[in-house]
Design a protein around this motif. Structure first.
Motif, mmCIF file in Angstrom:
data_model
loop_
_atom_site.group_PDB
_atom_site.id
_atom_site.type_symbol
_atom_site.label_atom_id
_atom_site.label_comp_id
_atom_site.label_asym_id
_atom_site.label_seq_id
_atom_site.Cartn_x
_atom_site.Cartn_y
_atom_site.Cartn_z
ATOM 1 N N TYR A 138 -10.828 95.375 39.531
ATOM 2 C CA TYR A 138 -10.810 94.411 40.632
ATOM 3 C C TYR A 138 -12.219 94.018 41.032
ATOM 4 O O TYR A 138 -13.163 94.791 40.916
ATOM 5 C CB TYR A 138 -10.052 94.988 41.837
ATOM 6 N N LEU A 139 -12.329 92.780 41.466
ATOM 7 C CA LEU A 139 -13.565 92.231 42.021
ATOM 8 C C LEU A 139 -13.227 91.556 43.338
ATOM 9 O O LEU A 139 -12.189 90.887 43.448
ATOM 10 C CB LEU A 139 -14.167 91.171 41.091
ATOM 11 N N THR A 191 -12.961 88.815 46.005
ATOM 12 C CA THR A 191 -12.591 87.421 45.738
ATOM 13 C C THR A 191 -13.801 86.511 45.538
ATOM 14 O O THR A 191 -13.809 85.680 44.625
ATOM 15 C CB THR A 191 -11.700 86.897 46.880
ATOM 16 N N GLN A 198 -15.171 86.556 41.845
ATOM 17 C CA GLN A 198 -14.316 86.287 40.695
ATOM 18 C C GLN A 198 -14.706 84.959 40.056
ATOM 19 O O GLN A 198 -15.325 84.102 40.682
ATOM 20 C CB GLN A 198 -12.846 86.278 41.134
ATOM 21 N N LYS A 199 -14.371 84.821 38.783
ATOM 22 C CA LYS A 199 -14.598 83.597 38.002
ATOM 23 C C LYS A 199 -16.085 83.261 37.866
ATOM 24 O O LYS A 199 -16.473 82.108 37.844
ATOM 25 C CB LYS A 199 -13.823 82.423 38.603
ATOM 26 N N GLY A 205 -16.482 89.940 35.585
ATOM 27 C CA GLY A 205 -15.394 90.721 35.004
ATOM 28 C C GLY A 205 -15.571 90.902 33.507
ATOM 29 O O GLY A 205 -15.325 91.978 32.964
ATOM 30 N N ASN A 255 -5.124 85.871 35.079
ATOM 31 C CA ASN A 255 -5.319 87.270 34.685
ATOM 32 C C ASN A 255 -4.878 87.490 33.241
ATOM 33 O O ASN A 255 -5.563 88.159 32.465
ATOM 34 C CB ASN A 255 -4.551 88.204 35.619
#
Length: 166
Positions: free
Chosen positions: A86-87, A89, A92-93, A97, A125
């Protein structure tokens, strides 16, 4: 700068906070479900950090914890399952990851089989794992799709590594 390091007990509170926050969105979207990591207790996360057959990593950016990753040896010494990844929010993107997953693979050159499950309806995901060499499986002992409840299906991904090329 991104840093990935082994988690320590002193990291547990911040990891737990981020994990709970990240996975809450799935409760809002799909309703409450048993396998959601948002339900994990702080004590369980601490157990995972110290688990002798697991590896818990902290993902940091500029000295701040922004995520975590927990993988555990299953079935045999050449097989691992990514149990949590998990990262926060806001991070993310951004390719973080991908860097973390590459780090995990590099830390475990003797692992031949990797497994991870994710929510099938979360297409980004699923696409993330497919991009990194995983495939959706349906093999003996593993059903590829497992419906948790209507509108929520988990899918199992597997990656097989040829260690001769590592």
């Amino acid at each position: 700068m991104i840093l990935i390091r082994k988690a320590e007990l002193k990291d547990a509170n911040e990891l737990w906070r981020i994990q709970t926050e990240v996975f809450q969105k799935y409760i809002a979207k799909y309703g409450d479900f048993q396998r959601n990591p948002a339900h994990m207790t702080l004590e369980r996360l601490k157990f995972n950090i110290n688990y002798p057959y697991g590896q818990y990593y902290v993902i940091e950016k500029d000295g701040n914890i922004i995520g975590g990753m927990f993988a555990v040896v299953i079935d045999s010494e050449d097989t691992m399952n990514i149990a949590q990844f998990y990262l926060a929010t806001d991070f993310q993107k951004q390719g973080i990851g991908s860097k973390a997953l590459s780090f995990l693979f590099a830390q475990n050159p003797k692992i031949i089989k990797w497994y991870v499950d994710t929510i099938f309806e979360e297409k980004q995901n699923v696409a993330f794992y497919l991009k990194h060499g995983f495939e959706i499986i349906d093999e003996e002992g593993y059903e590829a799709f497992e419906e948790e409840h209507e509108g929520l299906t988990f899918v199992i991904h597997k990656k097989t590594v040829n260690n001769e090329t590592n």
